[in-house]
Design a protein around this motif. Structure first.
Motif, mmCIF file in Angstrom:
data_model
loop_
_atom_site.group_PDB
_atom_site.id
_atom_site.type_symbol
_atom_site.label_atom_id
_atom_site.label_comp_id
_atom_site.label_asym_id
_atom_site.label_seq_id
_atom_site.Cartn_x
_atom_site.Cartn_y
_atom_site.Cartn_z
ATOM 1 N N ASN A 127 0.847 -1.189 0.000
ATOM 2 C CA ASN A 127 0.000 0.000 0.000
ATOM 3 C C ASN A 127 0.891 1.250 0.000
ATOM 4 O OD1 ASN A 127 -2.317 1.751 0.469
ATOM 5 N ND2 ASN A 127 -3.337 -0.036 1.340
ATOM 6 N N THR A 128 0.309 2.385 0.291
ATOM 7 C CA THR A 128 1.067 3.636 0.330
ATOM 8 C C THR A 128 1.908 3.718 1.601
ATOM 9 O OG1 THR A 128 -0.831 4.741 1.346
ATOM 10 C CG2 THR A 128 -0.643 4.845 -1.052
ATOM 11 N N THR A 129 2.866 4.644 1.617
ATOM 12 C CA THR A 129 3.767 4.779 2.757
ATOM 13 C C THR A 129 3.564 6.111 3.472
ATOM 14 O OG1 THR A 129 6.084 4.794 3.460
ATOM 15 C CG2 THR A 129 5.616 5.743 1.310
ATOM 16 N N LEU A 130 3.850 6.116 4.761
ATOM 17 C CA LEU A 130 3.864 7.343 5.545
ATOM 18 C C LEU A 130 5.223 8.034 5.480
ATOM 19 C CD1 LEU A 130 1.874 6.120 8.675
ATOM 20 C CD2 LEU A 130 1.072 7.665 6.884
ATOM 21 N N ALA A 131 6.219 7.350 4.941
ATOM 22 C CA ALA A 131 7.552 7.932 4.815
ATOM 23 C C ALA A 131 7.547 9.027 3.746
ATOM 24 C CB ALA A 131 8.563 6.852 4.465
ATOM 25 N N ARG A 132 8.511 9.919 3.834
ATOM 26 C CA ARG A 132 8.672 10.998 2.857
ATOM 27 C C ARG A 132 10.139 11.028 2.422
ATOM 28 N NH1 ARG A 132 3.963 10.370 3.220
ATOM 29 N NH2 ARG A 132 2.343 11.934 3.633
ATOM 30 N N PRO A 133 10.533 10.084 1.550
ATOM 31 C CA PRO A 133 11.946 9.894 1.221
ATOM 32 C C PRO A 133 12.549 11.013 0.370
ATOM 33 C CG PRO A 133 10.571 8.500 -0.158
ATOM 34 C CD PRO A 133 9.651 9.160 0.824
ATOM 35 N N GLY A 134 13.085 12.039 1.022
ATOM 36 C CA GLY A 134 13.791 13.101 0.327
ATOM 37 C C GLY A 134 12.944 13.949 -0.594
ATOM 38 N N LEU A 135 11.667 14.103 -0.299
ATOM 39 C CA LEU A 135 10.779 14.868 -1.173
ATOM 40 C C LEU A 135 10.988 16.368 -0.981
ATOM 41 C CD1 LEU A 135 7.487 12.818 -0.766
ATOM 42 C CD2 LEU A 135 9.328 12.512 -2.424
ATOM 43 N N THR A 136 10.863 17.106 -2.066
ATOM 44 C CA THR A 136 11.047 18.560 -1.999
ATOM 45 C C THR A 136 9.778 19.341 -2.282
ATOM 46 O OG1 THR A 136 11.715 18.602 -4.332
ATOM 47 C CG2 THR A 136 13.470 18.336 -2.687
ATOM 48 N N ASP A 137 8.777 18.694 -2.856
ATOM 49 C CA ASP A 137 7.537 19.383 -3.183
ATOM 50 C C ASP A 137 6.846 19.830 -1.892
ATOM 51 O OD1 ASP A 137 4.584 19.662 -3.826
ATOM 52 O OD2 ASP A 137 5.355 19.193 -5.821
ATOM 53 N N PRO A 138 6.352 21.068 -1.822
ATOM 54 C CA PRO A 138 5.663 21.533 -0.612
ATOM 55 C C PRO A 138 4.504 20.638 -0.188
ATOM 56 C CG PRO A 138 6.103 23.368 -2.076
ATOM 57 C CD PRO A 138 6.463 22.135 -2.834
ATOM 58 N N ALA A 139 3.861 19.977 -1.163
ATOM 59 C CA ALA A 139 2.735 19.095 -0.829
ATOM 60 C C ALA A 139 3.168 17.880 -0.027
ATOM 61 C CB ALA A 139 2.032 18.644 -2.108
ATOM 62 N N ALA A 140 4.472 17.609 0.029
ATOM 63 C CA ALA A 140 4.966 16.461 0.801
ATOM 64 C C ALA A 140 4.653 16.592 2.281
ATOM 65 C CB ALA A 140 6.467 16.292 0.585
ATOM 66 N N ARG A 141 4.328 17.806 2.717
ATOM 67 C CA ARG A 141 3.984 18.013 4.128
ATOM 68 C C ARG A 141 2.579 17.536 4.458
ATOM 69 N NH1 ARG A 141 6.754 22.979 2.986
ATOM 70 N NH2 ARG A 141 4.762 24.036 2.645
ATOM 71 N N GLU A 142 1.789 17.259 3.431
ATOM 72 C CA GLU A 142 0.415 16.818 3.681
ATOM 73 C C GLU A 142 0.395 15.428 4.326
ATOM 74 O OE1 GLU A 142 -2.238 18.519 3.375
ATOM 75 O OE2 GLU A 142 -1.561 20.232 2.193
ATOM 76 N N ALA A 143 -0.558 15.227 5.228
ATOM 77 C CA ALA A 143 -0.727 13.909 5.850
ATOM 78 C C ALA A 143 -1.355 12.955 4.843
ATOM 79 C CB ALA A 143 -1.615 14.030 7.083
ATOM 80 N N GLY A 144 -1.050 11.680 5.008
ATOM 81 C CA GLY A 144 -1.635 10.659 4.144
ATOM 82 C C GLY A 144 -0.592 9.705 3.620
ATOM 83 N N GLY A 145 -1.025 8.831 2.728
ATOM 84 C CA GLY A 145 -0.146 7.825 2.168
ATOM 85 C C GLY A 145 0.449 8.289 0.859
ATOM 86 N N LEU A 146 1.741 8.079 0.710
ATOM 87 C CA LEU A 146 2.473 8.470 -0.488
ATOM 88 C C LEU A 146 2.531 7.305 -1.472
ATOM 89 C CD1 LEU A 146 4.558 10.438 -1.953
ATOM 90 C CD2 LEU A 146 6.319 9.160 -0.694
ATOM 91 N N SER A 147 2.213 7.594 -2.744
ATOM 92 C CA SER A 147 2.323 6.590 -3.798
ATOM 93 C C SER A 147 3.117 7.177 -4.954
ATOM 94 C CB SER A 147 0.937 6.154 -4.279
ATOM 95 O OG SER A 147 0.230 7.263 -4.838
ATOM 96 N N GLY A 148 3.442 6.340 -5.925
ATOM 97 C CA GLY A 148 4.168 6.800 -7.091
ATOM 98 C C GLY A 148 5.652 6.508 -7.021
ATOM 99 N N ARG A 149 6.409 7.231 -7.834
ATOM 100 C CA ARG A 149 7.831 6.929 -8.016
ATOM 101 C C ARG A 149 8.631 6.868 -6.717
ATOM 102 N NH1 ARG A 149 10.580 9.986 -12.918
ATOM 103 N NH2 ARG A 149 9.072 8.642 -13.999
ATOM 104 N N PRO A 150 8.415 7.781 -5.732
ATOM 105 C CA PRO A 150 9.216 7.702 -4.499
ATOM 106 C C PRO A 150 8.945 6.441 -3.671
ATOM 107 C CG PRO A 150 8.257 9.884 -4.757
ATOM 108 C CD PRO A 150 7.589 9.001 -5.764
ATOM 109 N N LEU A 151 7.848 5.757 -3.935
ATOM 110 C CA LEU A 151 7.509 4.541 -3.199
ATOM 111 C C LEU A 151 8.211 3.308 -3.779
ATOM 112 C CD1 LEU A 151 5.789 2.955 -1.104
ATOM 113 C CD2 LEU A 151 3.893 3.025 -2.752
ATOM 114 N N PHE A 152 8.730 3.412 -4.981
ATOM 115 C CA PHE A 152 9.219 2.226 -5.682
ATOM 116 C C PHE A 152 10.279 1.459 -4.886
ATOM 117 C CE2 PHE A 152 12.408 0.228 -8.415
ATOM 118 C CZ PHE A 152 11.615 -0.749 -9.008
ATOM 119 N N HIS A 153 11.298 2.145 -4.409
ATOM 120 C CA HIS A 153 12.400 1.452 -3.745
ATOM 121 C C HIS A 153 11.930 0.735 -2.486
ATOM 122 C CE1 HIS A 153 16.554 0.668 -2.472
ATOM 123 N NE2 HIS A 153 16.132 0.996 -1.257
#
Length: 361
Positions: free
Chosen positions: A244-270
């Protein structure tokens, strides 16, 4: 013509709020306005799993078609299987909006939807009405305010048993408070015991045995993999979906990265691929795995297979790459089979699992 329109649709959809764009996409699919993807039935990609025959291993992840509105359209896009849900016994609106955020430079999305769906009855009505063709699984969850979440999952098994090709038990969403607690071994034992008893009762009454897949979080600690897998094996889970999605924020720079929730997409791949490989190693490759998280190219799809996946599911990758991604991935995988001299893609499953499992998250 429809294929050309699909190429033009992305900038239009990105001009809309994410949930509005999602609804527009669903309505287009309901109307049949979508490209049919050729080349998605290469012989090397065919697979037989759980007594089901799939033309290829690609599906769209749960959350896309929560209410079973477009299962046949998903198959028409060239997917080898479809999965509807997550659906809960009672309708619920989910968390307050705004609750979906695009991180365009990161090719990612953060969502905190919270299992918004119209409930079992609405999805069941649609699945009952459709012609029984293709493989269509049902992803089941629990209502946020449920006092007995295991009972909600059992209700899902009982409600959809006659129409589901398989079930996915979603205990991994980060957007329903306490849901991931069901991944703890003791809670998992109780939950799976009740789910498997519900299936056994159906089989005893003469119904066929439906496969049951359990969907886990990518935030599972390394030392938690073995006890969780042991519980799944003990109860005879037919498959494991990772992740599923992750609560981690692996080195993200987009301001929206501060939003709560699950992260999906390219940063989740590894992260998701490492956890997939660790589970593959822990099961000794004996349980089919569905690889999910950050697949947006043929290369990332193949990496999931090599890490241990038998089937694959996409979602965020389609947002950024469009529906043509399905055909591009199947073409790439078929070519990889030919270049490596294997007859079927399954021969590549897990060939690099040890390498991936050893990586740091």
């Amino acid at each position: 013509m429809i294929g050309a329109l699909a190429g033009l649709a992305r900038p239009v959809l990105f001009a809309l709020e994410p949930e509005v764009a999602h609804e527009v996409t669903l309505r287009a699919l309901e109307l049949g306005v979508y490209p049919r993807c050729p080349g998605t039935e290469a012989p090397a990609l065919r697979c037989s799993l759980w007594g089901l025959d799939l033309p290829n291993p690609i599906g769209i992840a749960a959350g896309f078609d929560k209410d079973a509105r477009v299962a046949d359209a998903v198959l028409g896009l060239g997917c080898g299987f479809a999965e509807v849900g997550t659906t809960t016994p009672r309708p619920q609106s989910g968390n307050p909006a705004p609750r979906v955020f695009r991180l365009i430079p990161e090719r990612a999305v953060i969502n905190r939807l919270g299992f918004n769906n119209a409930g079992h009855a609405a999805a069941l009505k649609r699945l009952t009405a459709r012609a029984r063709r293709g493989v269509v699984g049902v992803n089941i969850g629990a209502n946020k305010d449920s006092t007995d979440r295991a009972a909600d999952y059992v209700a899902g098994i009982e409600a959809f048993y006659g129409v589901a090709s398989y079930f996915t038990v979603n205990i991994s969403s980060p957007n329903t408070p306490g849901l991931r607690d069901l991944q703890a071994p003791d809670a998992l034992d109780e939950l799976l015991g009740r789910i498997m008893a519900a299936r056994a009762a159906k089989v005893a009454s003469g119904a066929p045995s439906r496969p049951i897949v359990v969907k886990l979080a990518p935030d599972l600690a390394e030392d938690a993999v073995e006890p969780v897998v042991a519980a799944l094996l003990r109860h005879g889970a037919d498959g494991i979906a990772l992740s599923n999605t992750t609560l981690a924020r692996p080195g993200l720079t987009d301001p929206a990265a501060r939003e709560a929730g699950g992260l999906s997409g390219r940063p989740l791949f590894h992260r998701s691929t490492v956890v997939l490989a660790r589970v593959y190693e822990a099961t000794a490759g004996k349980v089919p795995l569905i690889g999910i998280g950050g697949i947006d190219s043929g290369e990332t799809a193949l990496a999931k297979i090599e890490a241990g996946a038998t089937l694959l599911q996409l979602y965020t990758g389609l947002i950024y790459e469009g529906p043509g991604l399905i055909g591009r991935i199947t073409s790439y995988l078929a070519k990889a089979c030919a270049e490596r001299g294997v007859r079927t893609l399954s021969e590549l499953t897990g060939t690099r699992s040890a390498e991936w499992a050893a990586k740091q998250i």
